[in-house]
Design a protein around this motif. Structure first.
Motif, PDB file in Angstrom:
ATOM      1  N   PHE A  36      47.811  12.422  68.727  1.00  0.00           N
ATOM      2  CA  PHE A  36      48.532  11.682  67.695  1.00  0.00           C
ATOM      3  C   PHE A  36      47.566  10.731  66.985  1.00  0.00           C
ATOM      4  O   PHE A  36      46.703  10.136  67.635  1.00  0.00           O
ATOM      5  N   ALA A  37      47.748  10.578  65.685  1.00  0.00           N
ATOM      6  CA  ALA A  37      46.913   9.657  64.906  1.00  0.00           C
ATOM      7  C   ALA A  37      47.811   8.682  64.160  1.00  0.00           C
ATOM      8  O   ALA A  37      48.757   9.087  63.478  1.00  0.00           O
ATOM      9  N   LEU A  38      47.537   7.392  64.314  1.00  0.00           N
ATOM     10  CA  LEU A  38      48.311   6.342  63.662  1.00  0.00           C
ATOM     11  C   LEU A  38      47.340   5.329  63.052  1.00  0.00           C
ATOM     12  O   LEU A  38      46.199   5.211  63.511  1.00  0.00           O
ATOM     13  N   ASP A  39      47.816   4.572  62.065  1.00  0.00           N
ATOM     14  CA  ASP A  39      47.024   3.434  61.620  1.00  0.00           C
ATOM     15  C   ASP A  39      46.778   2.539  62.828  1.00  0.00           C
ATOM     16  O   ASP A  39      47.684   2.313  63.640  1.00  0.00           O
ATOM     17  N   ASP A  40      45.563   2.022  62.927  1.00  0.00           N
ATOM     18  CA  ASP A  40      45.245   1.189  64.084  1.00  0.00           C
ATOM     19  C   ASP A  40      45.908  -0.190  63.999  1.00  0.00           C
ATOM     20  O   ASP A  40      46.165  -0.818  65.007  1.00  0.00           O
ATOM     21  N   SER A  41      46.188  -0.636  62.810  1.00  0.00           N
ATOM     22  CA  SER A  41      46.721  -1.985  62.616  1.00  0.00           C
ATOM     23  C   SER A  41      48.229  -2.034  62.876  1.00  0.00           C
ATOM     24  O   SER A  41      49.015  -1.351  62.209  1.00  0.00           O
ATOM     25  N   CYS A  42      48.631  -2.837  63.841  1.00  0.00           N
ATOM     26  CA  CYS A  42      50.052  -2.999  64.128  1.00  0.00           C
ATOM     27  C   CYS A  42      50.761  -3.606  62.914  1.00  0.00           C
ATOM     28  O   CYS A  42      50.280  -4.597  62.348  1.00  0.00           O
ATOM     29  N   PRO A  43      51.894  -3.020  62.511  1.00  0.00           N
ATOM     30  CA  PRO A  43      52.578  -3.528  61.317  1.00  0.00           C
ATOM     31  C   PRO A  43      53.213  -4.906  61.518  1.00  0.00           C
ATOM     32  O   PRO A  43      53.633  -5.532  60.551  1.00  0.00           O
ATOM     33  N   HIS A  44      53.254  -5.393  62.748  1.00  0.00           N
ATOM     34  CA  HIS A  44      53.826  -6.717  62.981  1.00  0.00           C
ATOM     35  C   HIS A  44      52.865  -7.818  62.554  1.00  0.00           C
ATOM     36  O   HIS A  44      53.188  -8.636  61.704  1.00  0.00           O
ATOM     37  N   ALA A  45      51.671  -7.822  63.128  1.00  0.00           N
ATOM     38  CA  ALA A  45      50.711  -8.875  62.776  1.00  0.00           C
ATOM     39  C   ALA A  45      49.263  -8.401  62.852  1.00  0.00           C
ATOM     40  O   ALA A  45      48.359  -9.216  62.923  1.00  0.00           O
ATOM     41  N   GLY A  46      49.082  -7.078  62.837  1.00  0.00           N
ATOM     42  CA  GLY A  46      47.739  -6.546  62.649  1.00  0.00           C
ATOM     43  C   GLY A  46      46.872  -6.334  63.874  1.00  0.00           C
ATOM     44  O   GLY A  46      45.706  -5.981  63.736  1.00  0.00           O
ATOM     45  N   ALA A  47      47.410  -6.513  65.066  1.00  0.00           N
ATOM     46  CA  ALA A  47      46.606  -6.257  66.270  1.00  0.00           C
ATOM     47  C   ALA A  47      46.236  -4.777  66.340  1.00  0.00           C
ATOM     48  O   ALA A  47      46.894  -3.925  65.744  1.00  0.00           O
ATOM     49  N   SER A  48      45.196  -4.492  67.088  1.00  0.00           N
ATOM     50  CA  SER A  48      44.717  -3.110  67.195  1.00  0.00           C
ATOM     51  C   SER A  48      45.597  -2.299  68.145  1.00  0.00           C
ATOM     52  O   SER A  48      45.709  -2.621  69.325  1.00  0.00           O
ATOM     53  N   LEU A  49      46.202  -1.226  67.616  1.00  0.00           N
ATOM     54  CA  LEU A  49      47.045  -0.389  68.475  1.00  0.00           C
ATOM     55  C   LEU A  49      46.221   0.512  69.387  1.00  0.00           C
ATOM     56  O   LEU A  49      46.712   0.969  70.417  1.00  0.00           O
ATOM     57  N   SER A  50      44.960   0.770  69.043  1.00  0.00           N
ATOM     58  CA  SER A  50      44.139   1.606  69.927  1.00  0.00           C
ATOM     59  C   SER A  50      43.881   0.896  71.253  1.00  0.00           C
ATOM     60  O   SER A  50      43.521   1.539  72.230  1.00  0.00           O
ATOM     61  N   GLY A  51      44.113  -0.395  71.290  1.00  0.00           N
ATOM     62  CA  GLY A  51      43.993  -1.143  72.544  1.00  0.00           C
ATOM     63  C   GLY A  51      45.331  -1.312  73.243  1.00  0.00           C
ATOM     64  O   GLY A  51      45.436  -2.018  74.241  1.00  0.00           O
ATOM     65  N   GLY A  52      46.372  -0.657  72.719  1.00  0.00           N
ATOM     66  CA  GLY A  52      47.712  -0.821  73.275  1.00  0.00           C
ATOM     67  C   GLY A  52      47.932  -0.044  74.558  1.00  0.00           C
ATOM     68  O   GLY A  52      47.068   0.716  75.002  1.00  0.00           O
ATOM     69  N   LEU A  53      49.082  -0.253  75.142  1.00  0.00           N
ATOM     70  CA  LEU A  53      49.454   0.422  76.386  1.00  0.00           C
ATOM     71  C   LEU A  53      50.199   1.699  76.053  1.00  0.00           C
ATOM     72  O   LEU A  53      51.130   1.688  75.242  1.00  0.00           O
ATOM     73  N   ILE A  54      49.813   2.805  76.679  1.00  0.00           N
ATOM     74  CA  ILE A  54      50.512   4.065  76.485  1.00  0.00           C
ATOM     75  C   ILE A  54      51.660   4.116  77.477  1.00  0.00           C
ATOM     76  O   ILE A  54      51.464   3.988  78.684  1.00  0.00           O
ATOM     77  N   GLU A  55      52.874   4.255  76.935  1.00  0.00           N
ATOM     78  CA  GLU A  55      54.075   4.311  77.786  1.00  0.00           C
ATOM     79  C   GLU A  55      54.878   5.530  77.369  1.00  0.00           C
ATOM     80  O   GLU A  55      55.607   5.491  76.377  1.00  0.00           O
ATOM     81  N   GLY A  56      54.704   6.625  78.111  1.00  0.00           N
ATOM     82  CA  GLY A  56      55.376   7.854  77.719  1.00  0.00           C
ATOM     83  C   GLY A  56      54.891   8.268  76.346  1.00  0.00           C
ATOM     84  O   GLY A  56      53.705   8.365  76.098  1.00  0.00           O
ATOM     85  N   GLY A  57      55.806   8.462  75.436  1.00  0.00           N
ATOM     86  CA  GLY A  57      55.438   8.878  74.084  1.00  0.00           C
ATOM     87  C   GLY A  57      55.271   7.714  73.129  1.00  0.00           C
ATOM     88  O   GLY A  57      55.361   7.896  71.919  1.00  0.00           O
ATOM     89  N   LYS A  58      55.042   6.517  73.650  1.00  0.00           N
ATOM     90  CA  LYS A  58      54.918   5.337  72.786  1.00  0.00           C
ATOM     91  C   LYS A  58      53.635   4.583  73.080  1.00  0.00           C
ATOM     92  O   LYS A  58      53.051   4.710  74.153  1.00  0.00           O
ATOM     93  N   VAL A  59      53.230   3.763  72.113  1.00  0.00           N
ATOM     94  CA  VAL A  59      52.153   2.811  72.353  1.00  0.00           C
ATOM     95  C   VAL A  59      52.754   1.418  72.201  1.00  0.00           C
ATOM     96  O   VAL A  59      53.469   1.134  71.246  1.00  0.00           O
ATOM     97  N   ARG A  60      52.495   0.583  73.199  1.00  0.00           N
ATOM     98  CA  ARG A  60      53.006  -0.787  73.168  1.00  0.00           C
ATOM     99  C   ARG A  60      51.866  -1.729  72.785  1.00  0.00           C
ATOM    100  O   ARG A  60      50.828  -1.778  73.455  1.00  0.00           O
ATOM    101  N   CYS A  61      52.054  -2.442  71.695  1.00  0.00           N
ATOM    102  CA  CYS A  61      51.044  -3.390  71.204  1.00  0.00           C
ATOM    103  C   CYS A  61      50.877  -4.518  72.215  1.00  0.00           C
ATOM    104  O   CYS A  61      51.856  -5.101  72.694  1.00  0.00           O
ATOM    105  N   ARG A  62      49.616  -4.831  72.529  1.00  0.00           N
ATOM    106  CA  ARG A  62      49.359  -5.871  73.529  1.00  0.00           C
ATOM    107  C   ARG A  62      49.603  -7.281  72.990  1.00  0.00           C
ATOM    108  O   ARG A  62      49.753  -8.216  73.767  1.00  0.00           O
ATOM    109  N   ALA A  63      49.666  -7.416  71.664  1.00  0.00           N
ATOM    110  CA  ALA A  63      49.791  -8.762  71.107  1.00  0.00           C
ATOM    111  C   ALA A  63      51.175  -9.372  71.357  1.00  0.00           C
ATOM    112  O   ALA A  63      51.293 -10.478  71.872  1.00  0.00           O
ATOM    113  N   HIS A  64      52.238  -8.647  70.992  1.00  0.00           N
ATOM    114  CA  HIS A  64      53.585  -9.200  71.126  1.00  0.00           C
ATOM    115  C   HIS A  64      54.560  -8.217  71.754  1.00  0.00           C
ATOM    116  O   HIS A  64      55.758  -8.480  71.804  1.00  0.00           O
TER     117      HIS A  64
END
Ligand code: FES
Length: 98
Positions: A36-64
């Motif tokens: 899967f390919a997504l914009d790296d910038s979280c639409p909430h406040a711009g944190a990097s999603l490539s550093g997020g937590l993979i939870e099943g079929g989702k990525v959880r942003c570490r910022a909020h």
């Protein structure tokens, strides 16, 4: 349209990579054999999603803690969404269309 190619061998399961393709910053995830390919910038406040937590079929942003579906980029409901990009796999080659 720009195409960017990654080798399947560079992606292990439940892994992620940060890619800069032209002016775009992309988070690439490999989960359960799918890529899967997504914009790296979280639409909430711009944190990097490539550093997020993979939870099943989702990525959880570490910022909020907001979680985005890897396939659709959506949070669900009327929540925020992140742009996704088409990915195709042919043999050992992964192609991302930007
Ligand atoms: S920046 Fe991602 S949840 Fe706030």
């Amino acid at each position: 349209m720009t195409k960017h190619v990654v080798q399947v061998g560079d992606l292990s399961d439940n892994s992620r990579r940060f890619l800069r393709i032209g002016t775009r910053e992309i988070a690439l995830f490999c989960v359960a054999g799918k890529v899967f390919a997504l914009d790296d910038s979280c639409p909430h406040a711009g944190a990097s999603l490539s550093g997020g937590l993979i939870e099943g079929g989702k990525v959880r942003c570490r910022a909020h803690g907001l979680a985005f579906d890897l396939a659709t980029g959506c949070m669900g409901g009327a929540g925020l969404s992140v742009k996704t990009y088409p990915v195709s796999v042919s043999g050992e080659t992964v192609t991302i269309e930007i």
